[in-house]
Write a protein that holds these residues in place. Structure first.
Motif, PDB file in Angstrom:
ATOM      1  N   ILE A 371     -36.013   8.445 -35.287  1.00  0.00           N
ATOM      2  CA  ILE A 371     -35.130   7.805 -36.265  1.00  0.00           C
ATOM      3  C   ILE A 371     -34.164   6.907 -35.498  1.00  0.00           C
ATOM      4  N   GLY A 372     -34.225   5.600 -35.804  1.00  0.00           N
ATOM      5  CA  GLY A 372     -33.424   4.618 -35.078  1.00  0.00           C
ATOM      6  C   GLY A 372     -34.340   3.661 -34.328  1.00  0.00           C
ATOM      7  N   ALA A 373     -33.826   2.470 -34.076  1.00  0.00           N
ATOM      8  CA  ALA A 373     -34.644   1.470 -33.358  1.00  0.00           C
ATOM      9  C   ALA A 373     -33.780   0.670 -32.390  1.00  0.00           C
ATOM     10  N   GLY A 374     -32.685   1.277 -31.926  1.00  0.00           N
ATOM     11  CA  GLY A 374     -31.796   0.609 -30.956  1.00  0.00           C
ATOM     12  C   GLY A 374     -32.258   0.859 -29.527  1.00  0.00           C
ATOM     13  N   GLY A 375     -31.333   0.735 -28.590  1.00  0.00           N
ATOM     14  CA  GLY A 375     -31.653   0.850 -27.171  1.00  0.00           C
ATOM     15  C   GLY A 375     -32.230   2.203 -26.782  1.00  0.00           C
ATOM     16  N   VAL A 376     -31.615   3.282 -27.266  1.00  0.00           N
ATOM     17  CA  VAL A 376     -32.080   4.626 -26.897  1.00  0.00           C
ATOM     18  C   VAL A 376     -33.447   4.890 -27.520  1.00  0.00           C
ATOM     19  N   ALA A 377     -33.617   4.489 -28.793  1.00  0.00           N
ATOM     20  CA  ALA A 377     -34.908   4.669 -29.471  1.00  0.00           C
ATOM     21  C   ALA A 377     -35.998   3.942 -28.688  1.00  0.00           C
ATOM     22  N   TYR A 394     -38.427   5.306 -37.960  1.00  0.00           N
ATOM     23  CA  TYR A 394     -37.667   5.075 -39.193  1.00  0.00           C
ATOM     24  C   TYR A 394     -36.391   4.356 -38.807  1.00  0.00           C
ATOM     25  N   ASN A 395     -36.044   3.304 -39.533  1.00  0.00           N
ATOM     26  CA  ASN A 395     -34.763   2.643 -39.208  1.00  0.00           C
ATOM     27  C   ASN A 395     -34.156   1.991 -40.437  1.00  0.00           C
ATOM     28  N   ARG A 396     -32.826   1.955 -40.431  1.00  0.00           N
ATOM     29  CA  ARG A 396     -32.078   1.326 -41.531  1.00  0.00           C
ATOM     30  C   ARG A 396     -32.512  -0.139 -41.663  1.00  0.00           C
ATOM     31  N   THR A 397     -32.475  -0.861 -40.550  1.00  0.00           N
ATOM     32  CA  THR A 397     -32.946  -2.245 -40.573  1.00  0.00           C
ATOM     33  C   THR A 397     -34.444  -2.191 -40.300  1.00  0.00           C
ATOM     34  N   CYS A 429     -32.160   8.985 -32.981  1.00  0.00           N
ATOM     35  CA  CYS A 429     -31.631   7.993 -32.026  1.00  0.00           C
ATOM     36  C   CYS A 429     -30.652   7.059 -32.733  1.00  0.00           C
ATOM     37  N   THR A 430     -30.108   7.493 -33.860  1.00  0.00           N
ATOM     38  CA  THR A 430     -29.046   6.705 -34.502  1.00  0.00           C
ATOM     39  C   THR A 430     -27.712   7.345 -34.121  1.00  0.00           C
ATOM     40  N   SER A 431     -26.623   6.674 -34.502  1.00  0.00           N
ATOM     41  CA  SER A 431     -25.306   7.261 -34.227  1.00  0.00           C
ATOM     42  C   SER A 431     -24.815   8.115 -35.383  1.00  0.00           C
ATOM     43  N   ASP A 456     -31.470  15.776 -31.081  1.00  0.00           N
ATOM     44  CA  ASP A 456     -30.454  14.792 -31.466  1.00  0.00           C
ATOM     45  C   ASP A 456     -29.917  14.152 -30.196  1.00  0.00           C
ATOM     46  N   THR A 457     -30.083  12.850 -30.046  1.00  0.00           N
ATOM     47  CA  THR A 457     -29.587  12.219 -28.813  1.00  0.00           C
ATOM     48  C   THR A 457     -28.063  12.094 -28.799  1.00  0.00           C
ATOM     49  N   VAL A 458     -27.438  12.248 -29.975  1.00  0.00           N
ATOM     50  CA  VAL A 458     -25.969  12.225 -30.025  1.00  0.00           C
ATOM     51  C   VAL A 458     -25.432  13.397 -29.198  1.00  0.00           C
ATOM     52  N   TYR A 459     -24.452  13.129 -28.308  1.00  0.00           N
ATOM     53  CA  TYR A 459     -23.915  14.231 -27.495  1.00  0.00           C
ATOM     54  C   TYR A 459     -22.452  14.549 -27.789  1.00  0.00           C
ATOM     55  N   ASN A 460     -21.852  13.758 -28.644  1.00  0.00           N
ATOM     56  CA  ASN A 460     -20.469  14.036 -29.037  1.00  0.00           C
ATOM     57  C   ASN A 460     -20.395  14.094 -30.550  1.00  0.00           C
ATOM     58  N   SER A 479     -30.071  19.337 -27.600  1.00  0.00           N
ATOM     59  CA  SER A 479     -28.829  18.557 -27.732  1.00  0.00           C
ATOM     60  C   SER A 479     -28.859  17.306 -26.856  1.00  0.00           C
ATOM     61  N   GLY A 480     -28.174  16.280 -27.323  1.00  0.00           N
ATOM     62  CA  GLY A 480     -28.021  15.045 -26.538  1.00  0.00           C
ATOM     63  C   GLY A 480     -27.337  15.301 -25.202  1.00  0.00           C
ATOM     64  N   VAL A 481     -26.587  16.415 -25.095  1.00  0.00           N
ATOM     65  CA  VAL A 481     -25.927  16.742 -23.818  1.00  0.00           C
ATOM     66  C   VAL A 481     -26.970  16.913 -22.719  1.00  0.00           C
ATOM     67  N   MET A 483     -29.826  15.468 -22.457  1.00  0.00           N
ATOM     68  CA  MET A 483     -30.296  14.136 -22.053  1.00  0.00           C
ATOM     69  C   MET A 483     -29.237  13.442 -21.197  1.00  0.00           C
ATOM     70  N   PHE A 484     -27.971  13.573 -21.603  1.00  0.00           N
ATOM     71  CA  PHE A 484     -26.899  12.931 -20.845  1.00  0.00           C
ATOM     72  C   PHE A 484     -26.850  13.480 -19.415  1.00  0.00           C
ATOM     73  N   VAL A 485     -26.933  14.809 -19.314  1.00  0.00           N
ATOM     74  CA  VAL A 485     -26.895  15.450 -17.988  1.00  0.00           C
ATOM     75  C   VAL A 485     -28.089  14.970 -17.158  1.00  0.00           C
TER      76      VAL A 485
HETATM   77  P1  NAP Z   1     -27.817   0.953 -30.672  1.00  0.00           P
HETATM   78  O1  NAP Z   1     -28.740   0.185 -29.821  1.00  0.00           O
HETATM   79  O2  NAP Z   1     -26.587   0.326 -31.198  1.00  0.00           O
HETATM   80  O3  NAP Z   1     -28.666   1.485 -31.943  1.00  0.00           O
HETATM   81  C1  NAP Z   1     -28.052   2.201 -32.960  1.00  0.00           C
HETATM   82  C2  NAP Z   1     -29.103   2.734 -33.923  1.00  0.00           C
HETATM   83  O4  NAP Z   1     -28.423   3.542 -34.893  1.00  0.00           O
HETATM   84  C3  NAP Z   1     -29.826   1.651 -34.701  1.00  0.00           C
HETATM   85  O5  NAP Z   1     -31.120   2.075 -34.995  1.00  0.00           O
HETATM   86  C4  NAP Z   1     -28.987   1.562 -35.980  1.00  0.00           C
HETATM   87  O6  NAP Z   1     -29.695   1.062 -37.082  1.00  0.00           O
HETATM   88  C5  NAP Z   1     -28.673   3.022 -36.203  1.00  0.00           C
HETATM   89  N1  NAP Z   1     -27.485   3.246 -37.019  1.00  0.00           N
HETATM   90  C6  NAP Z   1     -26.198   3.089 -36.628  1.00  0.00           C
HETATM   91  N2  NAP Z   1     -25.372   3.434 -37.639  1.00  0.00           N
HETATM   92  C7  NAP Z   1     -26.165   3.815 -38.670  1.00  0.00           C
HETATM   93  C8  NAP Z   1     -25.905   4.270 -39.987  1.00  0.00           C
HETATM   94  N3  NAP Z   1     -24.661   4.421 -40.433  1.00  0.00           N
HETATM   95  N4  NAP Z   1     -26.943   4.575 -40.780  1.00  0.00           N
HETATM   96  C9  NAP Z   1     -28.216   4.436 -40.318  1.00  0.00           C
HETATM   97  N5  NAP Z   1     -28.530   4.004 -39.096  1.00  0.00           N
HETATM   98  C10 NAP Z   1     -27.515   3.699 -38.270  1.00  0.00           C
HETATM   99  O7  NAP Z   1     -27.342   2.272 -29.947  1.00  0.00           O
HETATM  100  P2  NAP Z   1     -28.138   3.140 -28.850  1.00  0.00           P
HETATM  101  O8  NAP Z   1     -27.721   2.720 -27.507  1.00  0.00           O
HETATM  102  O9  NAP Z   1     -29.573   3.146 -29.202  1.00  0.00           O
HETATM  103  O10 NAP Z   1     -27.487   4.568 -29.097  1.00  0.00           O
HETATM  104  C11 NAP Z   1     -27.867   5.347 -30.248  1.00  0.00           C
HETATM  105  C12 NAP Z   1     -27.256   6.733 -30.126  1.00  0.00           C
HETATM  106  O11 NAP Z   1     -27.818   7.394 -28.996  1.00  0.00           O
HETATM  107  C13 NAP Z   1     -25.750   6.723 -29.826  1.00  0.00           C
HETATM  108  O12 NAP Z   1     -25.054   6.835 -31.016  1.00  0.00           O
HETATM  109  C14 NAP Z   1     -25.493   7.917 -28.916  1.00  0.00           C
HETATM  110  O13 NAP Z   1     -24.953   8.989 -29.656  1.00  0.00           O
HETATM  111  C15 NAP Z   1     -26.875   8.279 -28.439  1.00  0.00           C
HETATM  112  N6  NAP Z   1     -26.935   8.155 -26.965  1.00  0.00           N
HETATM  113  C16 NAP Z   1     -27.196   9.288 -26.271  1.00  0.00           C
HETATM  114  C17 NAP Z   1     -27.286   9.250 -24.896  1.00  0.00           C
HETATM  115  C18 NAP Z   1     -27.548  10.515 -24.161  1.00  0.00           C
HETATM  116  O14 NAP Z   1     -27.654  10.478 -22.930  1.00  0.00           O
HETATM  117  N7  NAP Z   1     -27.662  11.631 -24.841  1.00  0.00           N
HETATM  118  C19 NAP Z   1     -27.122   8.056 -24.208  1.00  0.00           C
HETATM  119  C20 NAP Z   1     -26.867   6.899 -24.951  1.00  0.00           C
HETATM  120  C21 NAP Z   1     -26.782   6.978 -26.322  1.00  0.00           C
HETATM  121  P3  NAP Z   1     -29.766  -0.524 -37.356  1.00  0.00           P
HETATM  122  O15 NAP Z   1     -30.878  -1.033 -36.485  1.00  0.00           O
HETATM  123  O16 NAP Z   1     -30.066  -0.606 -38.799  1.00  0.00           O
HETATM  124  O17 NAP Z   1     -28.425  -1.084 -36.995  1.00  0.00           O
END
Ligand code: NAP
Length: 517
Positions: A371-377, A394-397, A429-431, A456-460, A479-481, A483-485
Motif C-alpha cells: 500500500i503506497g507508491a512513494g519512495g519506500v514502496a 494500492y495507492n491513493r494516486t 508504505c504510506t504515512s 507497517d513501515t511507519v516507525y513513529n 514494525s517499521g522500527v 526496518m529502520f534499525v
Molecule cells: P513518499 O515518497 O512521500 O510517499 C508517501 C506515500 O504515502 C504515497 O504513496 C502517498 O500517496 C501515501 N500517502 C500519504 N498520505 C496519505 C494519505 N493521507 N492517504 C493515503 N495515502 C497517503 O514517502 P516515503 O519516503 O515512501 O515514506 C512513506 C512512509 O514510509 C513514511 O511515512 C515513513 O513512515 C515510512 N518510512 C519508514 C522507514 C523505515 O526505515 N522504517 C524509512 C523511511 C520511511 P500519494 O502517491 O497518493 O501521494
C-alpha cells in the motif's frame, strides 16, 4: 592534508567549549557561569550587551573574581550593528570592555570596525559578524583579522548550505593564529561541531535551548552527548546525513551512539541541504574537494535519494539501487571515489523475512499487497519483484501505482480497493498512522482477519494502530522500527566493514521515540 590544515594543531592545546551568558543581570550571569562550569564548559562569554543596566566596575570585578576555578572568561558587548543588543554610545561600550579587561577577563572581543587606538589592554579577539549572509569578501576580511595584532581571529556569518561551513573550517586551517570561524544557522552546524577537529580556538554552545546567542548554536548537552565533542580530534572521521528537513532525524543519535560504543573515532552530523539536484551537487563537489575534511560516509534522505544516484552515476551503485533509481548511502574513499547503495530494500526484506522465519528466496510466489507508491514502496516493490513475489500495489494516486506496477510487472489498484485485500502479506508504505495521526489505520480489523503477515513501515509510533488491529486479528506483525534499525546497521557495516551494534541502535531509536525497549 592538502591545504596546510595540519599546521593548525599547534595553535591551541584544545578547542574550548564556550558558553555564552545572555542573562539580564550580573547576578544571574554569575549563577549561570557556575552552572556552565558544572556542565563542562571550558570558557564563558559574558555578553554584557544583554544586561538590562550598564554594569559598574565593582559588579564586573565581583563577577570576574567569583568565577569557578578553571573557567576562562571572554568579555563581549556587541553593538546592534554587529548583531548584538547594545544600543548605548560607543564610549560606554568600550569602557565596559576596558573595565572587564582591568578586572581580569581573559579575552576581550572587539569588532574589527573599532579603531585600534580604542582597543582595551589585554588579549583581543578581533571579530566580524554577518547575520544576513556569507560576506562576498570573506577571504579579504579574514586576511585583515589574521594580519592584525589581535590574539584570536573570530569570523561568523550566516550559512545557506553546509558548504559554507566547509569554507569556515578551511579558514581555521589557513590562519596564522587561533581562530573561531563559524557558519550560523542549521546548515552551518558542521562548522560548530568540527571546530575541535581543526583545533579552532573554540566553539559556542548554549546552556539550554532558548539561551543561544546566535542561530544554530547547539546546547552543551547536545555537543557532549549527541555530537561527541570531547572525543573529536584531528584524526576524527566525518559522516553525516543529507536531507531537508533534517533537524528531527534520528540518524545522528543512532550513528554517534554506534561509533561511541565501537570505540570508533568518527562523528556523524546532520547536513541540511535544500531540495534540488544543483544544491546536492554543489555540496558534494565542495565536500570531496575538501579532502582534509575526512568525510567518509553519507546517509541520504528525502528529498535527495534520486539526486544522489544521479551524482554518483549508476555504475558506482549496486544493481537493485539502479532499478530503484535511488540510494540512501554513500561511502567516500580517501581518494574521493564514491560508492552508493540502498540499504532500505534489504532492511525491509530482512525485517519481513526474519519475522516470518523464511529466506528471501522463499518469498517467490507469495501474494503481497503493497500500500503506497512513494519512495519506500518503490524500494520494497523492487526487492519483492527481485525475489519473484506476486505483488499488488494500492495507492491513493492511482496513476502512481500504475506506473510503479508497470515497471516491476505487478498489478495496480486504487486505494479504495484495499477493502478486498486477502493477500498473505500486507506492507503499508504510506504515512497513514504516522505521528501525530496515530489513531488512523489504512486497513480495518475485518480486512486484516484475511491476512497472515502485516508489516507497517511507519516507525513513529513503533506500535501503530494498523499493527494493533493486525495483532487483534491474529496476524504476525512487523514494525517499521525493525526496518529502520536494519537500514542504519546496513549503512554502518557498509562504511566500516564491521558488524553494527544492532541492539544499541534499536535501543537508541526506541529511546528517541520515548519507548523503553
Ligand atoms: P513518499 O515518497 O512521500 O510517499 C508517501 C506515500 O504515502 C504515497 O504513496 C502517498 O500517496 C501515501 N500517502 C500519504 N498520505 C496519505 C494519505 N493521507 N492517504 C493515503 N495515502 C497517503 O514517502 P516515503 O519516503 O515512501 O515514506 C512513506 C512512509 O514510509 C513514511 O511515512 C515513513 O513512515 C515510512 N518510512 C519508514 C522507514 C523505515 O526505515 N522504517 C524509512 C523511511 C520511511 P500519494 O502517491 O497518493 O501521494
Amino acid at each position: 592534508m592538502s591545504n596546510g590544515v595540519d599546521s593548525r594543531s599547534s595553535k591551541v592545546a584544545k578547542s574550548a567549549l564556550i558558553v555564552p551568558l545572555v542573562q539580564p543581570s550580573v547576578e544571574q550571569m554569575l549563577t549561570a557561569m557556575h552552572q556552565a562550569a558544572r556542565m563542562g564548559a571550558d570558557m564563558v562569554e559574558c555578553r554584557f550587551d544583554y544586561l538590562t543596566n550598564l554594569p559598574t566596575y565593582q559588579e564586573l570585578e565581583n563577577l570576574i573574581k567569583s568565577r569557578p576555578e578553571g573557567i576562562g572568561i571572554i568579555a563581549t558587548c556587541r553593538p546592534t550593528r554587529q548583531g548584538g543588543k547594545f544600543t548605548g554610545n560607543e564610549n560606554d561600550r568600550i569602557s565596559i570592555l576596558s573595565s572587564a579587561a582591568q578586572a581580569g577577563a581573559d579575552y576581550i572581543d572587539i569588532e574589527m570596525d573599532v579603531p585600534e587606538s580604542s582597543w582595551p589592554d589585554g588579549k583581543i579577539i578581533l571579530s566580524h559578524h554577518d547575520f544576513t549572509s556569507k560576506p562576498a569578501n570573506l577571504q579579504e576580511i579574514f586576511n585583515k583579522l589574521d594580519a592584525s595584532r589581535a590574539t584570536v581571529n573570530k569570523i561568523v556569518f550566516k550559512a545557506t548550505s553546509p558548504e559554507d561551513a566547509i569554507e569556515a573550517l578551511n579558514l581555521i586551517g589557513k590562519s596564522a593564529k587561533p581562530t573561531i570561524a563559524l557558519a550560523m544557522g542549521e546548515p552551518g552546524l558542521m562548522s560548530r561541531i568540527l571546530a575541535a577537529k581543526f583545533n579552532a580556538f573554540g566553539t559556542f554552545a548554549a546552556m539550554e535551548k532558548g539561551l543561544e546567542s546566535a542561530p544554530g548554536q547547539p546546547t552543551v548537552e547536545e555537543m557532549k552527548t549527541l555530537y561527541r565533542w570531547d572525543a573529536i580530534n584531528s584524526e576524527t572521521l566525518v559522516y553525516g546525513v543529507i536531507g531537508c528537513p533534517i533537524a528531527h532525524s534520528m540518524s545522528p543519535a543512532v550513528h554517534n551512539a554506534a561509533f561511541a560504543a565501537g570505540g570508533i573515532n568518527a562523528v556523524y552530523l546532520p547536513l541540511r541541504i535544500e531540495a534540488g539536484g544543483e544544491n546536492f551537487n554543489r555540496f558534494m563537489d565542495a565536500a570531496i574537494a575538501a579532502d582534509w575534511l575526512d568525510l567518509r560516509g553519507l546517509s541520504i534522505t528525502i528529498p535527495h535519494k534520486e539526486n544522489a544516484i544521479a551524482y554518483l552515476g549508476e555504475e558506482n551503485c549496486d544493481e537493485l539501487s539502479r532499478q530503484i533509481g535511488a540510494i540512501n548511502t554513500i561511502a567516500i574513499a580517501p581518494d574521493g571515489s564514491l560508492r552508493g547503495i540502498n540499504t532500505d530494500y534489504a532492511a525491509a526484506i530482512d525485517a519481513l523475512c526474519s519475522a516470518m522465519r523464511i529466506k528471501p528466496a522463499e518469498l517467490a510466489g507469495r501474494e503481497v499487497a503493497v500500500i503506497g507508491a512513494g519512495g519506500v514502496a518503490r524500494a520494497i516493490v523492487a526487492a519483492l519483484a527481485h525475489y519473484k513475489a506476486k505483488i499488488t500495489i494500492y495507492n491513493r494516486t492511482f496513476q502512481r501505482a500504475e506506473k510503479l506496477a508497470k515497471e516491476f510487472g505487478c498489478l495496480a489498484l486504487p486505494l479504495e480497493k484495499v477493502e478486498q485485500i486477502s493477500h498473505e502479506i500486507v506492507i503499508n508504505c504510506t504515512s497513514i498512522g504516522m505521528f501525530p495521526n496515530v489513531d488512523e489505520s489504512v486497513l480495518t480489523e475485518e480486512v486484516l482477519s484475511r491476512v497472515r503477515v502485516v508489516f507497517d513501515t511507519v516507525y513513529n509510533p513503533p506500535r501503530t494502530r494498523l499493527l494493533e488491529l493486525a495483532e487483534k486479528a491474529g496476524c504476525l506483525t512487523v514494525s517499521g522500527v525493525e526496518m529502520f534499525v536494519n537500514q542504519a546497521a546496513g549503512q554502518f557495516e557498509f562504511w566500516l566493514g564491521v558488524p553494527a551494534p544492532r541492539e544499541l541502535i534499536k535501543k537508541t531509536v526506541l529511546d528517541r521515540l520515548n519507548i523503553s525497549s
